[in-house]
Write an enzyme that holds these catalytic residues in place. Sequence first.
Site, PDB file in Angstrom:
ATOM      1  N   HIS A 292      -5.530  46.562 -50.995  1.00  0.00           N
ATOM      2  CA  HIS A 292      -7.093  46.534 -50.535  1.00  0.00           C
ATOM      3  C   HIS A 292      -7.280  45.354 -50.596  1.00  0.00           C
ATOM      4  O   HIS A 292      -7.407  44.562 -51.487  1.00  0.00           O
ATOM      5  CB  HIS A 292      -8.313  47.589 -51.127  1.00  0.00           C
ATOM      6  CG  HIS A 292      -7.693  48.445 -51.060  1.00  0.00           C
ATOM      7  ND1 HIS A 292      -7.859  49.121 -51.841  1.00  0.00           N
ATOM      8  CD2 HIS A 292      -7.651  49.444 -50.652  1.00  0.00           C
ATOM      9  CE1 HIS A 292      -7.382  51.045 -52.163  1.00  0.00           C
ATOM     10  NE2 HIS A 292      -7.333  51.290 -51.089  1.00  0.00           N
TER      11      HIS A 292
ATOM     12  N   GLU B  99     -10.254  43.314 -51.758  1.00  0.00           N
ATOM     13  CA  GLU B  99      -9.674  42.915 -53.693  1.00  0.00           C
ATOM     14  C   GLU B  99      -8.799  41.377 -53.183  1.00  0.00           C
ATOM     15  O   GLU B  99      -7.892  41.036 -53.901  1.00  0.00           O
ATOM     16  CB  GLU B  99      -9.178  43.684 -53.535  1.00  0.00           C
ATOM     17  CG  GLU B  99     -10.052  44.886 -53.930  1.00  0.00           C
ATOM     18  CD  GLU B  99      -9.864  46.659 -53.614  1.00  0.00           C
ATOM     19  OE1 GLU B  99     -10.385  47.025 -53.909  1.00  0.00           O
ATOM     20  OE2 GLU B  99      -8.643  46.454 -54.269  1.00  0.00           O
TER      21      GLU B  99
ATOM     22  N   GLU C 294      -8.352  48.039 -61.698  1.00  0.00           N
ATOM     23  CA  GLU C 294      -9.181  47.070 -61.919  1.00  0.00           C
ATOM     24  C   GLU C 294      -9.934  45.905 -61.763  1.00  0.00           C
ATOM     25  O   GLU C 294     -10.197  46.346 -63.501  1.00  0.00           O
ATOM     26  CB  GLU C 294     -10.281  48.785 -61.594  1.00  0.00           C
ATOM     27  CG  GLU C 294      -9.653  49.643 -60.840  1.00  0.00           C
ATOM     28  CD  GLU C 294      -9.340  49.493 -59.331  1.00  0.00           C
ATOM     29  OE1 GLU C 294     -10.135  47.989 -59.046  1.00  0.00           O
ATOM     30  OE2 GLU C 294      -8.957  50.739 -58.376  1.00  0.00           O
TER      31      GLU C 294
HETATM   32 ZN   LIG Z   1      -8.642  48.814 -54.326  1.00  0.00          ZN
END
Ligand SMILES: [Zn+2]
Length: 373
Positions: free
Chosen positions: A167, A170, A336
């Site tokens: 992504h 990010e 994350e």
């Molecule tokens: Zn992501």
Amino acid sequence: MPIKISHQFDAGAIDVISAVNPQQIDLHIRKDSHAEFAQWFYFRLQGARGEACNLRFLNAGKTTYPAGWNDYQAVASYDRESWFRVPTSFDGTVMTITHTPERDSVYYAYFEPYSWERHLQLLGDAEASPLARIIDLGTTLDGHDLNAIVIGNPAAAKKIWVIARQHPGETMAEWFVEGLVGAMLDPDNPVALQLLKKAVLYIVPNMNPDGSVRGNLRTNAAGANLNREWMTPSLAVSPEVLAVKTKMHETGCDLFLDVHGDEALPYVFVAGSEMLENFSPAQATAQQRFLDCFVQASPDFQTKVGYASSKYREEVLKLASKYVAHTFKCVSLTLEMPFKDNAINPDARIGWDGDRSAQLGAAILIPVLDAMA
Ligand SMILES: [Zn+2]
């Protein structure tokens, strides 16, 4: 002097509705180039030195992750090196940055950017070390090179894969990789030296160059969410995943980290692979051991707050870490980091940023080494 907003640069993204009155600059957060996702913004404001500016993002409540704007503070920089948080509020519909620029030119972004130039520099700096090689995995739809940094001897017993920025918005994920690579190539780092006796690392610092340069949050030049492409990647839609998956099947994989940022949760956390039907007791033990060791290695990491393990029920093997856990039966985690701040270790001026992401990238080598025991 009239004010001016521009975004024609690497990762620049904003739609300007009205930029006449500094007290009411109206903006829309732009969609990804070929998909409906909308969250990333990055633009330059000129001509507002000393003016009390209100930058209003009129469609914030309709973006992909509106909860991401609660308790969120945008980042700003005059020189694109030093980024700081600026007062930001969200009323459920409109997000507003309230800031008086001290200089003629100021940049605002969703998070500290990681530029394509810096990416190329990272590759060049890495290859200056005798421990690292740069391999070409393929070409993206926009013609960018998809590279991996290989650290260590490919004949080593254990193969570790780390991928970041599936992504593209990010960006903390590539800052994390920069810290990890720097620690691995530090000839005085005892953790790296021990790890290199046991393992080789395949690191893809940027899985989505096209989306990164285009200023997308979540998708590539074809509008594909690469972290839903792992079952059936294709040259036409997701050549990035096809290339990495092919290489991974060639090398094997004994530990996998897929590095991301989360829009809503102000924590560092991981999503494991315990929801997989064939998740073995050995995998469960190894995964838990990794998490316990990571908690010890970095006070920024925690295991109390994260996704419910039921979050990915549907077609779960489309996700990188689940596909890899299922296929290679190894510890395989989605990591994350926050766009906001780290609530267990807050920093009001900077929030979570590139440096802290890099520190985490260095710290994770301790559980990675432990996992090779
Ligand atoms: Zn992501």
